[in-house]
Design an enzyme around this catalytic site. Structure first.
Site, PDB file in Angstrom:
ATOM      1  N   SER A  87      42.474  18.247  -4.997  1.00 12.51           N
ATOM      2  CA  SER A  87      43.266  18.421  -3.770  1.00 12.51           C
ATOM      3  C   SER A  87      44.515  17.561  -3.824  1.00 12.51           C
ATOM      4  O   SER A  87      44.514  16.472  -4.413  1.00 12.51           O
ATOM      5  CB  SER A  87      42.415  17.990  -2.577  1.00 12.51           C
ATOM      6  OG  SER A  87      43.207  17.882  -1.411  1.00 12.51           O
ATOM      7  N   TYR A 120      35.685  12.141   1.630  1.00  9.61           N
ATOM      8  CA  TYR A 120      35.994  13.439   1.019  1.00  9.61           C
ATOM      9  C   TYR A 120      37.100  13.288  -0.030  1.00  9.61           C
ATOM     10  O   TYR A 120      36.966  13.734  -1.170  1.00  9.61           O
ATOM     11  CB  TYR A 120      36.422  14.460   2.099  1.00  9.61           C
ATOM     12  CG  TYR A 120      37.256  15.579   1.536  1.00  9.61           C
ATOM     13  CD1 TYR A 120      36.652  16.604   0.809  1.00  9.61           C
ATOM     14  CD2 TYR A 120      38.638  15.578   1.670  1.00  9.61           C
ATOM     15  CE1 TYR A 120      37.428  17.606   0.248  1.00  9.61           C
ATOM     16  CE2 TYR A 120      39.411  16.581   1.115  1.00  9.61           C
ATOM     17  CZ  TYR A 120      38.809  17.593   0.408  1.00  9.61           C
ATOM     18  OH  TYR A 120      39.567  18.573  -0.158  1.00  9.61           O
ATOM     19  N   LYS A 139      37.330  13.631  -4.526  1.00 10.88           N
ATOM     20  CA  LYS A 139      38.286  14.349  -5.395  1.00 10.88           C
ATOM     21  C   LYS A 139      38.882  13.394  -6.438  1.00 10.88           C
ATOM     22  O   LYS A 139      38.973  13.722  -7.625  1.00 10.88           O
ATOM     23  CB  LYS A 139      39.387  14.998  -4.545  1.00 10.88           C
ATOM     24  CG  LYS A 139      38.877  16.073  -3.591  1.00 10.88           C
ATOM     25  CD  LYS A 139      38.109  17.171  -4.315  1.00 10.88           C
ATOM     26  CE  LYS A 139      37.534  18.209  -3.409  1.00 10.88           C
ATOM     27  NZ  LYS A 139      36.605  19.138  -4.089  1.00 10.88           N
TER      28      LYS A 139
HETATM   29  C1  UD1 Z   1      43.304  18.876   5.497  1.00 10.32           C
HETATM   30  C2  UD1 Z   1      42.778  17.551   5.043  1.00 10.32           C
HETATM   31  C3  UD1 Z   1      42.874  17.505   3.542  1.00 10.32           C
HETATM   32  C4  UD1 Z   1      42.029  18.623   2.963  1.00 10.32           C
HETATM   33  C5  UD1 Z   1      42.468  19.948   3.551  1.00 10.32           C
HETATM   34  C6  UD1 Z   1      41.440  20.995   3.153  1.00 10.32           C
HETATM   35  C7  UD1 Z   1      43.149  15.945   6.853  1.00 10.32           C
HETATM   36  C8  UD1 Z   1      43.958  14.765   7.312  1.00 10.32           C
HETATM   37  N1  UD1 Z   1      43.523  16.473   5.671  1.00 10.32           N
HETATM   38  O1  UD1 Z   1      44.677  19.011   5.063  1.00 10.32           O
HETATM   39  O2  UD1 Z   1      42.415  16.270   3.064  1.00 10.32           O
HETATM   40  O3  UD1 Z   1      42.178  18.660   1.567  1.00 10.32           O
HETATM   41  O4  UD1 Z   1      42.521  19.904   4.964  1.00 10.32           O
HETATM   42  O5  UD1 Z   1      41.718  22.208   3.752  1.00 10.32           O
HETATM   43  O6  UD1 Z   1      42.259  16.369   7.535  1.00 10.32           O
HETATM   44  N2  UD1 Z   1      47.473  20.666  12.756  1.00 10.32           N
HETATM   45  C9  UD1 Z   1      47.775  20.777  14.093  1.00 10.32           C
HETATM   46  N3  UD1 Z   1      46.818  21.238  14.951  1.00 10.32           N
HETATM   47  C10 UD1 Z   1      45.556  21.581  14.518  1.00 10.32           C
HETATM   48  C11 UD1 Z   1      45.251  21.477  13.137  1.00 10.32           C
HETATM   49  C12 UD1 Z   1      46.235  21.012  12.282  1.00 10.32           C
HETATM   50  O7  UD1 Z   1      48.896  20.457  14.518  1.00 10.32           O
HETATM   51  O8  UD1 Z   1      44.733  21.979  15.353  1.00 10.32           O
HETATM   52  C13 UD1 Z   1      48.511  20.193  11.830  1.00 10.32           C
HETATM   53  C14 UD1 Z   1      48.146  18.924  11.080  1.00 10.32           C
HETATM   54  O9  UD1 Z   1      48.534  17.795  11.807  1.00 10.32           O
HETATM   55  C15 UD1 Z   1      48.922  19.109   9.787  1.00 10.32           C
HETATM   56  C16 UD1 Z   1      48.957  20.617   9.580  1.00 10.32           C
HETATM   57  O10 UD1 Z   1      48.672  21.190  10.849  1.00 10.32           O
HETATM   58  O11 UD1 Z   1      50.239  18.672   9.978  1.00 10.32           O
HETATM   59  C17 UD1 Z   1      47.940  21.101   8.565  1.00 10.32           C
HETATM   60  O12 UD1 Z   1      46.665  20.599   8.928  1.00 10.32           O
HETATM   61  P1  UD1 Z   1      45.336  21.101   8.175  1.00 10.32           P
HETATM   62  O13 UD1 Z   1      45.289  22.577   8.153  1.00 10.32           O
HETATM   63  O14 UD1 Z   1      44.184  20.378   8.814  1.00 10.32           O
HETATM   64  O15 UD1 Z   1      45.536  20.632   6.686  1.00 10.32           O
HETATM   65  P2  UD1 Z   1      45.819  19.152   6.104  1.00 10.32           P
HETATM   66  O16 UD1 Z   1      45.683  18.108   7.119  1.00 10.32           O
HETATM   67  O17 UD1 Z   1      47.109  19.216   5.362  1.00 10.32           O
END
Ligand code: UD1
Length: 342
Positions: A126, A151, A155
């Site tokens: 990842s 997690y 990795k």
């Molecule tokens: C997340 C994990 C990462 C993992 C990946 C697997 C965290 C901090 N990181 O990545 O380690 O490998 O998932 O799929 O959990 N967001 C919102 N509202 C929401 C959900 C997300 O604003 O309800 C934003 C987050 O702040 C981020 C972006 O959307 O900026 C992407 O979030 P997400 O889909 O959870 O992925 P990652 O955080 O990049």
């Protein structure tokens, strides 16, 4: 044609990879213990591929069960290893369960590859290993940052285990560092099936737009980015799946330049959360209800891939656009049976 074991083969990326391996003529054996998946995914794979792979319901972290499965397939030519726990928050609550499962299954599979050197392994890593990278786009030689969660640690340490096994036992492997895999198969026969409330952005958007969840919370509006929201590299799951096929074929052809190679799997383009919402609305004609909420602990400001190494080494580039990702994710969401009302 190679006989390939796809672990976690009924999961999100595993099921799409099984389909692409079958399309290339490989024989596919799935191992999945349904810990975060559903036996009906096998029907979806068969519907897309026109062939039904054999599925073994096995916990690969159990050494005896893993050995018994592999003993039945001495002709195995490759392993694509997805089976792992992957929820960041849950890993903080249950670190030992994460270490037992993610390390146990990897070690058990590597013991087999150590004894069968013609059976290479692809490991799901990842972009989380980079933390907040100092330079964007992120190259594979960027420093590994301390893991933010158990997690993430599985990795980082998983990659180290590969290197140790390669040094001592001649194992050959490729670790693929995924950025943000999203979307679904364009046929809507397979896709992502998050358990409970989705923690990831795109499944939350599709479930919210389908009326299954309340409004989306956009975590943070004061990041130093063009609109104040975080930037990520969202990549279509079919593009991710194809990269696994090419990585495995690189290993099988003996084209790797070192025993354990690492490649980023991203598009090279970063999108903000608000840009993802706009893409969803554009691609589907549906409105997303959303509001700003505080930052989510552990989120990095921005992450997107330098794609040059994967292009050169795998002969692969992500081809599907963000709008295609959204259209496919929405088609998948709307194809699912709606849960019974309470
Ligand atoms: C997340 C994990 C990462 C993992 C990946 C697997 C965290 C901090 N990181 O990545 O380690 O490998 O998932 O799929 O959990 N967001 C919102 N509202 C929401 C959900 C997300 O604003 O309800 C934003 C987050 O702040 C981020 C972006 O959307 O900026 C992407 O979030 P997400 O889909 O959870 O992925 P990652 O955080 O990049």
């Amino acid at each position: 044609m190679t006989k390939v074991l796809v672990t976690g083969g009924l999961g999100f990326i595993g099921s799409h990879t099984a389909v692409e391996l079958l399309a290339r003529g490989h024989e596919v054996l799935l191992a999945d213990n349904l810990s975060n998946s559903n036996a009906a995914v096998l029907d979806g794979i068969a519907a897309v591929a026109g062939r039904r792979p054999v599925w073994a319901n096995v916990d690969l972290a159990d050494p005896l069960a893993c050995r018994a499965l592999l003993a039945g397939h001495p002709d195995l030519g490759g392993i694509v290893h997805f089976a792992a726990h992957k929820a960041v928050g849950e890993s903080v609550q249950k670190p030992l369960a994460y270490y037992r499962n993610n390390f146990g299954s990897l070690v058990n599979l590597l013991e087999f590859t150590a004894a069968h050197r013609d059976c290479p392994l692809i490991f799901s890593s990842s972009c989380t290993v980079y933390g907040q990278a100092d330079q964007l786009p992120i190259r594979e030689d960027a420093p590994i940052k301390p893991a933010e969660s158990p997690y993430g640690n599985t990795k980082q340490v998983g990659e180290e285990i590969l290197r140790d096994a390669a040094r001592a036992h001649g194992v050959r492997a490729i670790a693929l560092r995924y950025f943000n895999p999203i979307g679904a198969h364009p046929t809507a026969a397979i896709g992502e099936l998050p358990l409970g409330v989705p923690q990831n952005l795109v499944p939350f958007i599709t479930q919210s737009a389908a009326g299954l969840r309340g409004p989306l919370q956009v975590f943070g509006n004061d990041y130093p980015t063009r609109d104040g929201t975080c930037i990520r590299d969202y990549i279509h799951v079919v593009d991710i799946a194809l990269a696994h096929v090419y990585a495995l074929e690189r290993l099988l052809a003996g084209r790797s330049s070192e025993p354990v190679e690492v490649f980023n799997l991203g598009t090279g383009t970063g999108s903000t959360v608000l840009e993802v919402i706009a893409a969803f609305e554009r691609a589907t004609g549906r409105k997303v209800q959303w509001s700003f909420a505080p930052r989510r602990p552990g989120d990095v400001v921005a992450a997107y891939a330098d794609t040059a190494k994967a292009a050169q080494g795998l002969g692969w580039r992500a081809e599907r656009t963000l709008d295609q990702c959204m259209a496919d994710a929405w088609r998948w969401q709307t194809s699912l049976p709606r849960p019974a009302q309470p």
